[in-house]
Structure formats: C-alpha cells, structure tokens
Design an enzyme around this catalytic site. Structure first.
Site, PDB file in Angstrom:
ATOM      1  N   TRP A 136      -3.867   4.384   0.996  1.00  0.00           N
ATOM      2  CA  TRP A 136      -4.235   5.229   2.119  1.00  0.00           C
ATOM      3  C   TRP A 136      -5.263   6.289   1.752  1.00  0.00           C
ATOM      4  O   TRP A 136      -6.085   6.693   2.588  1.00  0.00           O
ATOM      5  CB  TRP A 136      -2.984   5.888   2.701  1.00  0.00           C
ATOM      6  CG  TRP A 136      -3.269   6.668   3.955  1.00  0.00           C
ATOM      7  CD1 TRP A 136      -3.222   8.032   4.112  1.00  0.00           C
ATOM      8  CD2 TRP A 136      -3.652   6.146   5.238  1.00  0.00           C
ATOM      9  NE1 TRP A 136      -3.546   8.382   5.406  1.00  0.00           N
ATOM     10  CE2 TRP A 136      -3.813   7.238   6.118  1.00  0.00           C
ATOM     11  CE3 TRP A 136      -3.874   4.848   5.712  1.00  0.00           C
ATOM     12  CZ2 TRP A 136      -4.189   7.079   7.449  1.00  0.00           C
ATOM     13  CZ3 TRP A 136      -4.248   4.698   7.052  1.00  0.00           C
ATOM     14  CH2 TRP A 136      -4.398   5.793   7.899  1.00  0.00           C
TER      15      TRP A 136
ATOM     16  N   SER B 200       0.853  -1.182   0.000  1.00  0.00           N
ATOM     17  CA  SER B 200       0.000   0.000   0.000  1.00  0.00           C
ATOM     18  C   SER B 200       0.890   1.234   0.000  1.00  0.00           C
ATOM     19  O   SER B 200       2.103   1.144   0.197  1.00  0.00           O
ATOM     20  CB  SER B 200      -0.900  -0.032   1.240  1.00  0.00           C
ATOM     21  OG  SER B 200      -1.769   1.083   1.281  1.00  0.00           O
ATOM     22  N   CYS B 201       0.289   2.389  -0.219  1.00  0.00           N
ATOM     23  CA  CYS B 201       1.037   3.660  -0.173  1.00  0.00           C
ATOM     24  C   CYS B 201       0.018   4.780  -0.075  1.00  0.00           C
ATOM     25  O   CYS B 201      -0.964   4.652   0.646  1.00  0.00           O
ATOM     26  CB  CYS B 201       1.952   3.813  -1.389  1.00  0.00           C
ATOM     27  SG  CYS B 201       1.093   3.786  -2.973  1.00  0.00           S
ATOM     28  N   GLY B 202       0.214   5.876  -0.779  1.00  0.00           N
ATOM     29  CA  GLY B 202      -0.758   6.952  -0.778  1.00  0.00           C
ATOM     30  C   GLY B 202      -1.872   6.724  -1.787  1.00  0.00           C
ATOM     31  O   GLY B 202      -3.051   6.780  -1.456  1.00  0.00           O
TER      32      GLY B 202
END
Length: 280
Positions: free
Chosen positions: A267, A238-240
């Site tokens: 996110w 996951s990330c932004g």
C-alpha cells in the site's frame, strides 16, 4: 523443517552447528521502538539480529524492498549463513514480523527456513532462557541465491489484476480493518488509507491464536475461504510495506493452500502513486 517450529523444538535444537536463529523484528513508526535495541536487551541465546531495512534495496525510497540476489547473498553470507544452514526466524511481538525473513529466504531459493510459532513472547512465557548484549561476530560463509521470481510481484502486475477486475488473481490485504476501509489513518504521515479495488481484507493478527502463534490449519482455511481463496485462483498478498503480507503468505502455506506472491511495494507504493485507483 518448516514453515513453523515450536518453542520446544527450538529449545532442544539450540547449539546445533548448522542452526542459525535470527530476530527479524521491525516496528512501525507509531510503535516508537527499535528492534535492534530491544534485541540487545533480551534475545534467544545465540540469536543474531536480522535488520530488514539493511537486507533490502538501498536505491529506492520505498521501505525494506527486497534486495537484489547479489546483495542478499553478500549480506547473509556475512552473517555466517550458507546454503547448508537451517534458519529459524522469530520476532519480539509474536509471529507477525518474522515471516518477512522467512519469505526473503524462500524468495532466494532457500527452503530450510522456518518461523518460531509464538515468537519471543511465547518463549519467555514458558520460562525459557534469554540473554542480553551483542552476540559475537559470526564466521563469514558463502550463500548462493536461486531467485524464485514468481514469489514476488510489482506494481505493474497488480495494476493489471485490478484493471481486469480481479479475475487473474485475488489480492489479500493484511492491514487492520480500519486502515483497509479508510476509517483509520495509515502510520506513515501523508499516506491515505483505503485499499485497491477488488482486494479482500484478512488482517494478519486474525491468523493468530491466544498464544501469539498461528491458528490450526483447518481454521486458517476457513478464514481464507471466507475472503475468497478457493485454492485455484492465484493469490497476491499485500499490506503496508510488505511485512505482514508475508504473514498471510506463510499462513496460506500452513493451511495447505498454494503459495502466494507478495506485492513488495504494497500500500505504501500503491497509495503514493497518483494514477492508481483507491477505494475507501
């Protein structure tokens, strides 16, 4: 070929009729740059610009979510890409944006795809030629997708993992440490920082060496092991917004570890939902 190619390899392969070179640079809102405009100023000879906001689902408010198989096939076919194409992605920042393009082609069943290790900065540092302007329009081709749904998960899948305490899968978050632990703001206004319960943090930039390319496989294995990757429990990255999550996915493959699934909403989706638990 793949998952990484060197500048030497690419320089020697330019002009091959089956080779397609794509610049997949995407800039965060805080970076105040436009990937397409920067591409026009200077790019690897023969390259085309791959806009991850266009090769995306247009019916959601979330940024650059993966498109349907049909939309993907239509758009990449218009770029002159077929199932026989060899594809190399690069980006203008090093190697932290191009893996998104690599992952999309993997998602839709195309394995002959790689990322230029070190990207445009390494290419230019070695004195290799760049050109400016817009490339000529490609001859359209036919691309037949073969969706590999296991390479992507949605918010429902991640909710289940969090609810079960992380035993089902390990969530690896590629954002900077300050954004992960809640001490630095998110680049998107109104979005709180923090992380999902049970997630581990492996900032994408920490997988890169001094030249902007990936660290050696053995060092990557050490980094992932320190975050809890054991080669057995499945990994969700996951990330932004689903871009640097793909950096981790490629890093895991380079390290010889099982392939990860990317949480595409990342996110941005999780933090905006009132019912999801957050840690900061």
């Amino acid at each position: 070929m793949g998952p990484l190619v060197s500048t030497e390899w690419l320089a020697g392969s330019l002009g091959a009729p089956d080779l397609v070179v794509l610049d997949a640079t995407y800039y965060l809102p805080t970076e105040k740059k436009n990937g397409a405009e920067e591409f026009a100023r200077g790019h690897i000879p023969g390259a085309r610009y791959f806009d991850i906001n266009a090769v995306a689902d247009q019916d959601t408010d979330l940024p650059h979510m993966a498109p349907t198989a049909g939309r993907f096939a239509k758009l990449v076919g218009a770029m002159g890409i077929s199932n026989a194409s060899r594809i190399v992605f690069y980006d203008q920042t090093g190697t932290t944006r191009a893996p998104r393009g690599w992952w999309l082609f993997k998602l839709f069943g195309h394995d002959d795809v790689a990322v230029l290790d070190g990207g445009l900065p390494k290419w230019q540092a070695e004195g290799l030629r760049v050109e400016s302007g817009e490339p000529p329009a490609p001859t359209p081709a036919s691309f037949v997708p073969d969706l590999r749904a296991h390479r992507m998960v949605g918010i429902g899948d991640v909710k289940r993992v969090v609810r079960q305490g992380g035993g089902e899968a390990l969530i690896l978050d590629a954002r900077a440490r300050g954004r992960f632990d809640g001490t630095a703001p998110e680049p998107r206004p109104g979005l709180p920082s923090g992380h999902m319960p049970g997630a581990a943090n492996v900032p994408a930039t920490e997988l890169m060496g001094p030249d902007g390319g990936y660290l050696p496989p053995e060092r990557l294995r050490e980094i992932f092991a320190a975050a809890g990757v054991d080669g057995e429990r499945p990994v969700i990255t996951s990330c932004g917004t689903g871009v640097t999550a793909c950096v981790l996915a490629l890093g895991l493959e380079r390290a010889g570890l099982p392939e990860a699934a990317v949480y595409d909403g990342s996110w941005t989706e999780w933090a905006a939902r009132p019912e999801t638990p957050k840690v900061s």
